[in-house]
Design an enzyme around this catalytic site. Structure first.
Site, PDB file in Angstrom:
ATOM      1  CB  CYS A  94      37.420  44.716  34.202  1.00  0.00           C
ATOM      2  SG  CYS A  94      37.033  45.467  35.806  1.00  0.00           S
ATOM      3  CB  CYS A 126      35.945  42.731  36.908  1.00  0.00           C
ATOM      4  SG  CYS A 126      35.313  44.374  36.535  1.00  0.00           S
ATOM      5  CG  ASP A 127      37.442  39.401  35.225  1.00  0.00           C
ATOM      6  OD1 ASP A 127      36.443  39.118  35.914  1.00  0.00           O
ATOM      7  OD2 ASP A 127      37.376  39.821  34.059  1.00  0.00           O
TER       8      ASP A 127
END
Length: 334
Positions: free
Chosen positions: A157, A160-161
């Site tokens: 992701c 997300c990261d």
């Protein structure tokens, strides 16, 4: 279709007596899945006096339990690890009376007003309403080193990261729209983005291809495949096959700080597909603006029905919606 009857033995197969599971209890609201969507649904259902019972699935807490740092979920100004955040949500759900149990649905029968869900092939729960929050599973390449570095350089992701790789060098595996989108997103954060593409062309739409080719710090590595990830505590490089299977095949080493998988997700909907409408990739179809499925009393939330956003906060939002939809459904029955 009656899923709760013994299957006929195959010709020549030795028949073994197997006792069919019996109904063990009846609940008002059954929640399947324990990620942000499932826990949020349970919190709202419990506060509405629906007395929810949750079965967590095999991965308690869902995909976020594989994430080391979460910095984009509201309410955590200093950030939080995925496992800690999921434990916080679990405690909040339990505080209002949710019964959280470890186990997973192995068969379902949504045909009647009372829904039947088999748990671990051992017991059957009857429920007036069911909230499905079983999520989706990111597809991985199957490399042993992927698991070793999960959360320590390996991610599925970018949204997300990606922030953790600001001004660093990363690689993205995939050649479709998801890979193109993740690569252009990361290009806005990272010094350099390599797209590792197995073929000599992208499967992404023409519009997404133009975005990739017009982004200066994205380099596409055609006809490359990941062999293994290298590093000690964190990823430091990826070893690649170049022109695998051809006369000029060679192995190259690419120094990177992060390795992002963008080869798709598999929604965890297989056990429900005899009853629920899904799209061609298995995502449960819900009525627009709601979490209602084609089966009255069954509601789907989180990544099980969301192939666009796939964020913890959007999953939590649909979990709230599912509980409110379920509450209204029960109110109409009563």
């Amino acid at each position: 279709m009656d899923l709760f009857k013994p299957m006929d033995p195959k010709p020549g197969e030795r028949v073994r007596e197997k006792k069919e599971p019996e109904v063990s209890e009846h609940v008002r609201c059954l929640v399947l899945g324990s990620g942000p969507a499932g826990y949020t649904a349970a919190i709202y259902a419990a506060r509405a006096n629906m007395q929810p019972v949750m079965y967590t699935g095999m991965q308690m807490g869902g995909q976020l339990t594989t994430t080391t740092e979460v910095e984009n979920f509201p309410g955590y100004p200093e950030g939080v690890t995925g496992p800690v955040m999921m434990e916080d949500l679990k405690k909040q759900a339990e505080r209002f009376g949710t019964q959280v149990r470890f186990g997973m649905a192995t068969r379902v029968d949504f045909s009647g007003r009372v829904k039947k869900v088999e748990i671990d092939e051992k017991s059957i729960i009857e429920a007036d309403t069911v909230i499905l929050a079983t999520g989706a599973t990111a597809k991985y390449l199957g490399l042993e080193s992927e698991q070793k570095f999960m959360g320590f350089g390996v991610s599925a992701c970018a949204t997300c990261d990606g922030f953790f790789y600001k001004n660093k060098v990363v690689a993205v595996v995939g050649g479709g729209d998801t890979a193109a989108e993740e690569s252009t997103y990361l290009a806005g954060l990272c010094e350099k983005v390599y797209m590792i593409v197995r073929r000599d062309e992208l499967r992404a739409s023409k519009a997404m291809q133009r975005r990739v080719f017009n982004t200066k710090n994205i380099e596409v590595l055609w006809k490359h495949q990941a062999k293994q990830l290298l590093g000690d505590q964190v990823v430091t490089a990826v070893e690649l096959y170049k022109n695998k299977g051809e006369e000029n095949e060679e192995i190259v080493t690419l120094p990177v700080d992060g390795f992002f998988l963008a080869i798709g997700h598999t929604p965890n909907s297989e056990v429900f597909r005899d009853y629920l409408e899904t799209d061609d990739t298995g995502y449960v179809i819900t009525v627009p603006g709601s979490t209602k499925t084609n089966m009255p009393g069954v509601f789907a939330c989180g990544d099980l029905q969301d192939k666009v956003y796939r964020q913890a906060v959007t999953a939590a939002g649909t979990g709230c919606m599912a509980a409110l939809d379920a509450e209204r459904y029960l109110g109409e029955l009563e």
